[in-house]
Motif scaffolding. Structure first.
Motif, short mmCIF file in Angstrom:
data_model
loop_
_atom_site.label_atom_id
_atom_site.label_comp_id
_atom_site.label_asym_id
_atom_site.label_seq_id
_atom_site.Cartn_x
_atom_site.Cartn_y
_atom_site.Cartn_z
N ASN A 4 0.84 -1.19 0.00
CA ASN A 4 0.00 0.00 0.00
C ASN A 4 0.88 1.24 0.00
N ALA A 5 0.62 2.15 -0.92
CA ALA A 5 1.41 3.37 -1.04
C ALA A 5 1.10 4.32 0.11
N PRO A 6 2.09 5.11 0.56
CA PRO A 6 1.85 6.06 1.64
C PRO A 6 0.96 7.23 1.23
N ILE A 7 0.86 7.47 -0.09
CA ILE A 7 -0.02 8.52 -0.62
C ILE A 7 -0.78 7.94 -1.81
N PRO A 8 -1.90 8.55 -2.23
CA PRO A 8 -2.62 8.04 -3.41
C PRO A 8 -1.69 7.99 -4.62
N THR A 9 -1.62 6.84 -5.30
CA THR A 9 -0.66 6.66 -6.40
C THR A 9 -0.94 7.58 -7.58
N ALA A 10 -2.19 8.07 -7.70
CA ALA A 10 -2.52 8.96 -8.81
C ALA A 10 -1.71 10.25 -8.74
N ILE A 11 -1.37 10.69 -7.52
CA ILE A 11 -0.64 11.95 -7.35
C ILE A 11 0.77 11.87 -7.94
N PRO A 12 1.61 10.90 -7.51
CA PRO A 12 2.95 10.81 -8.12
C PRO A 12 2.92 10.43 -9.59
N LEU A 13 1.89 9.69 -10.01
CA LEU A 13 1.78 9.31 -11.41
C LEU A 13 1.56 10.54 -12.29
N ILE A 14 0.67 11.43 -11.86
CA ILE A 14 0.41 12.67 -12.60
C ILE A 14 1.64 13.57 -12.59
N ILE A 15 2.31 13.66 -11.42
CA ILE A 15 3.54 14.46 -11.32
C ILE A 15 4.58 13.93 -12.30
N GLY A 16 4.72 12.60 -12.37
CA GLY A 16 5.70 11.98 -13.27
C GLY A 16 5.41 12.26 -14.73
N ILE A 17 4.14 12.19 -15.12
CA ILE A 17 3.75 12.44 -16.51
C ILE A 17 4.05 13.89 -16.89
N ILE A 18 3.70 14.82 -16.00
CA ILE A 18 3.98 16.23 -16.27
C ILE A 18 5.49 16.47 -16.35
N ALA A 19 6.24 15.83 -15.45
CA ALA A 19 7.69 16.01 -15.41
C ALA A 19 8.37 15.55 -16.71
N VAL A 20 8.03 14.34 -17.18
CA VAL A 20 8.68 13.83 -18.39
C VAL A 20 8.23 14.61 -19.63
N VAL A 238 2.25 -0.13 -7.88
CA VAL A 238 1.34 -0.30 -9.02
C VAL A 238 2.01 -1.21 -10.05
N SER A 239 1.20 -1.72 -10.98
CA SER A 239 1.73 -2.64 -11.99
C SER A 239 2.56 -1.92 -13.04
N ALA A 240 3.39 -2.70 -13.72
CA ALA A 240 4.21 -2.14 -14.80
C ALA A 240 3.33 -1.60 -15.92
N THR A 241 2.15 -2.22 -16.12
CA THR A 241 1.23 -1.75 -17.15
C THR A 241 0.76 -0.33 -16.85
N THR A 242 0.47 -0.07 -15.58
CA THR A 242 0.03 1.27 -15.18
C THR A 242 1.12 2.29 -15.47
N ILE A 243 2.37 1.94 -15.16
CA ILE A 243 3.49 2.83 -15.44
C ILE A 243 3.64 3.01 -16.96
N SER A 244 3.49 1.92 -17.70
CA SER A 244 3.63 1.99 -19.16
C SER A 244 2.60 2.94 -19.77
N MET A 245 1.40 2.99 -19.18
CA MET A 245 0.37 3.88 -19.70
C MET A 245 0.80 5.34 -19.63
N SER A 246 1.73 5.64 -18.72
CA SER A 246 2.21 7.02 -18.61
C SER A 246 2.94 7.45 -19.87
N ILE A 247 3.45 6.46 -20.63
CA ILE A 247 4.13 6.76 -21.89
C ILE A 247 3.19 7.51 -22.82
N LEU A 248 1.90 7.19 -22.74
CA LEU A 248 0.91 7.84 -23.60
C LEU A 248 0.70 9.29 -23.21
N GLY A 249 0.99 9.61 -21.94
CA GLY A 249 0.80 10.98 -21.50
C GLY A 249 1.88 11.92 -21.98
#
Length: 306
Positions: A4-20, A238-249
């Motif tokens: 279980n993540a210490p914070i909602p995973t959507a937050i760092p995922l969105i930060i990561g997409i914006i960053a890249v 989260v799964s590798a698939t979820t991370i891979s979806m960030s490629i689309l962002g």
């Protein structure tokens, strides 16, 4: 099972997409050669990781010659990726380059088939085909723009091939070393490759204005630390698939930023080709969800994530 993540995973995922998404913008804003940008981007990132290396010193000292060679090979192809992809941004548009770069999972699956004999489903193959058609359309549209744009598209393709080889090597190495040691040594190896390349080509290491040095630092901190390293951290939760979806962002975010900050426009070929590429990638990355299962086994056999 994922922790279980210490914070909602959507937050760092969105930060990561914006960053890249900012990566291509910083490359465009710098007048330095791609090899210098790549070298300092990775060197600064490694230096930022250095204060946290102490718990991993014993593992670093115990690395075998084979592991060191594998880590260096991964770093070599990472350097080649940055050299070609950053070089492509000097010649073509952000949208064309980043959409082609988003085809990385497709190249990885093709490579995994030939190297590791890994197979993929027909649905994934269909999605792969649509994504490749979209990328071809982008290149076809750039033929009419200029010869430089087309060369930029080809550099992005070869850069995507290089990062795919880097990932395929990493797929095996990270099973034998920690992700921190892997990232740190690969970044240093790639930095060394760039340093040799720049020295041989007679490219200056220091003759750059303050704006370029600011871009080198931003490339290290924003898309690398708050992008790629953050995604590596997220793999615990989260799964590798979820991370891979960030490629689309990334191509979507980069194209919007290029429109706002650089004034770049998209041609209809780029728009249609980009939409096809992203649609094909969505199908490709979610292929397991389309697998047919007998009715009697649906409740007992949940769908597996890739």
């Amino acid at each position: 099972m994922k922790k279980n993540a210490p914070i909602p995973t959507a937050i760092p995922l969105i930060i990561g997409i914006i960053a890249v998404s900012f990566s291509s913008i910083f490359v465009k804003w710098s007048s330095a050669p791609a090899s210098i940008q790549g070298m300092y981007r990775l060197l600064i990132t490694a230096l930022l990781m250095l204060p946290f290396i102490r718990p991993h010193l014993a593992e670093l000292k115990s690395l075998t010659r084979k592991k060191i060679l594998m880590l260096f090979a991964s770093g070599f192809f990472l350097a080649l990726h940055f050299l070609l992809w950053m070089g492509s941004l000097k010649l073509t548009t952000v949208s064309s380059s980043t959409i082609i770069l988003a085809l990385e999972p497709v190249f990885i699956v093709i490579g995994a088939f030939f190297i590791y004999k890994e197979r993929t489903s027909r649905v994934a193959m269909a999605g792969m085909g649509v994504a490749i058609i979209g990328a071809v359309l982008i290149g076809w549209g750039d033929i009419g723009v200029s010869r430089a744009n087309l060369i930029g598209d080809l550099l992005s393709v070869f850069g995507t091939l290089a990062v795919s080889v880097h990932m395929l090597i990493g797929q095996k190495v990270v099973q034998q070393v920690s992700s921190y040691v892997y990232s740190f040594t690969v970044f240093l190896s790639a930095t060394a490759v760039f340093a040799v390349y720049n020295a041989v080509c007679g490219i200056s290491f220091t003759a750059y204005p303050g704006k370029d040095w600011a871009m080198f630092a931003l490339l290290a901190v924003v898309p690398t630390v708050f992008g790629h390293l953050l995604f590596n951290w997220l793999l615990q939760y989260v799964s590798a698939t979820t991370i891979s979806m960030s490629i689309l962002g990334e191509p979507v975010g980069s194209s919007l930023l290029a429109f706002i900050l650089l004034g770049e426009q998209m041609t209809w070929f780029q728009i249609v080709g980009g939409m096809l590429a992203i649609f094909g990638l969505i199908v490709f990355l979610n292929a397991d969800r389309f697998k047919w299962k007998p009715k009697g086994k649906q409740a007992a056999e949940p769908l597996k994530s890739a």
